[in-house]
Design an enzyme around this catalytic site. Structure first.
Site, short mmCIF file in Angstrom:
data_model
loop_
_atom_site.label_atom_id
_atom_site.label_comp_id
_atom_site.label_asym_id
_atom_site.label_seq_id
_atom_site.Cartn_x
_atom_site.Cartn_y
_atom_site.Cartn_z
N LYS A 99 81.03 35.77 63.77
CA LYS A 99 81.05 34.42 64.31
C LYS A 99 80.67 34.49 65.79
O LYS A 99 81.44 34.97 66.62
CB LYS A 99 82.45 33.82 64.13
N ASP B 206 76.18 34.69 62.88
CA ASP B 206 76.20 33.27 62.49
C ASP B 206 76.72 32.44 63.67
O ASP B 206 77.90 32.51 64.02
CB ASP B 206 77.10 33.08 61.26
N GLU C 74 71.85 33.47 61.77
CA GLU C 74 72.20 32.32 60.91
C GLU C 74 72.48 31.07 61.75
O GLU C 74 73.27 31.11 62.69
CB GLU C 74 73.42 32.68 60.04
N ASP D 185 72.05 27.19 57.09
CA ASP D 185 73.28 26.84 56.39
C ASP D 185 73.60 25.36 56.57
O ASP D 185 73.28 24.53 55.71
CB ASP D 185 74.42 27.74 56.93
N LYS E 35 76.84 26.41 49.98
CA LYS E 35 78.28 26.17 49.87
C LYS E 35 78.47 25.11 48.79
O LYS E 35 77.83 24.04 48.84
CB LYS E 35 78.85 25.67 51.20
MG MG Z 1 77.07 29.94 57.99
#
Ligand code: MG
Length: 367
Positions: free
Chosen positions: A165, A193, A218, A241, A265
């Protein structure tokens, strides 16, 4: 077969690590999850789950899921849960948008279809590819040193793919990527990401500074156009994403060659029906996928496992086992990771039985 009753339960899911932090100082300590039970006139009950990553990640929030189910539920009483296409049309006619609200209901109806036909959901979604499939571990945003220690620890547990992250201060993020990369061995994969957290100029500094490192980038920025700008100045493999939530942006992204990997997702697309459509399109286009959800516990993890396990192995970049991040188990029979891998249940439907003592009393009942 007809839907007779829909119940929704609220469950709190604390984290083993205490807190999960990502870009822009966002964090969650206890996830607020909604588990849905769809009951039929023939005695079968299917289950689904939706758990937003807090109210500030995607346009979704936990109380909204429950309010939406109360709004949508009356339109679904008397509908056939086995006819998933019809059911999704019905949901779209009754409630515009709000994909995440529809997701848990759609998953529960796949569970019913599996139970009714005696087949695991992964078989109904296309078949089971291999013995198991690969997982990644998300590494909460901390100091570079702390993140490197986390990666070393999870690597020792068997994970080989790590999603850092980032999306913080660019100089910190460069250090995060460098220090974690130093922990990795050949064959490991690293994803940075940013979860929309960088402006274009910061993203460009980061990707240039880590040019020598084998890392995937990402969703660096908030909008599709910003991400595309970064993509065109970057020679790292690129994942989109947050901006991809339906077929139209997916097709646009493909036409623009905007990404190499797509993060699907389930609740972002509105359930297994729509996530499978996106998955199958990506397979046809040769775009690899991360298959997961925003967050969740045992039932979300089961749904992810069925979609991931029914995806051709070479097209599945990675997947997630959220039930190993949280301290509460909401269902028996949920898949459990072995090292850094997992497999979908071979039992009919999702293969899960909710723990009613954990779920407690329903907060929404539609009948
Ligand atoms: Mg992501």
């Amino acid at each position: 077969m007809r839907i007779q009753r829909i119940r929704a339960y609220r469950v709190e899911l604390p984290l083993h690590e205490g807190t999960y932090k990502w870009s822009g100082g966002k964090s969650v300590s206890v996830f607020d999850s909604t588990i849905v039970a769809v009951e039929t006139d023939e005695g079968l009950v299917g289950h689904g789950e939706v758990c937003p990553l807090g109210p500030f990640y995607l346009p979704a929030y936990a109380a909204g899921a429950r309010a939406g189910i109360a709004e949508l539920g009356p339109h679904l009483i008397g509908e056939d849960p086995l006819q998933l296409g019809h059911l999704n049309q019905r949901m779209d006619a009754a409630l515009q948008g709000h994909a995440y609200v529809k997701s848990a209901i759609d998953i529960a109806c796949w569970d019913i279809l599996g139970q009714a036909t005696g087949q695991p959901v992964c078989i109904l979604l296309g078949g089971r590819y291999g013995e198991d499939f690969v997982l990644y571990r998300a590494i909460s945003q901390e100091s570079p040193e702390a993140m490197a220690r986390r990666v070393a620890g999870y690597r020792a547990e068997g994970y080989r793919r790590f999603q850092l992250k980032v999306g913080g201060e660019p100089l910190d993020d460069i250090e995060r990527i460098r220090q974690v990369a130093a922990e990795l061995k050949p064959g490991d994969r690293l994803v940075a990401d940013a979860n929309t957290g960088w402006l274009m100029h910061d993203a460009l500094r980061v990707v240039r500074a880590v040019r020598d490192i084998d890392v995937y980038i990402e969703q660096p920025c908030k909008s599709y156009e910003e991400c595309l700008t970064v993509r065109r100045h970057c020679d790292h493999p690129f994942v989109l994403d947050e901006v991809l939530d339906s077929m139209t942006p997916l097709l646009r992204g493909h036409a623009d060659r905007a990404m190499d990997v797509v993060n699907i997702k389930i609740s972002k697309f509105g359930g297994l029906t729509r996530a499978r459509q996106a998955r199958d399109l990506c397979v046809s286009l040769g775009i690899a996928m991360t298959i997961e959800d925003s967050w969740g516990g045992d039932i979300t993890t089961a749904a992810i496992a069925h979609l991931a396990h029914s995806t051709p192995t070479d097209m599945l970049f990675t997947s997630t086992d959220f039930n190993s991040y949280v301290t509460v188990s909401t269902a028996e029979g949920a898949p459990q990771r072995q090292g850094g891998r997992m497999s979908a249940s071979t039992a009919p439907g999702l293969g899960v039985t909710p723990r009613m003592d954990v779920l407690g009393k329903p907060v929404v009942v539609v009948e």
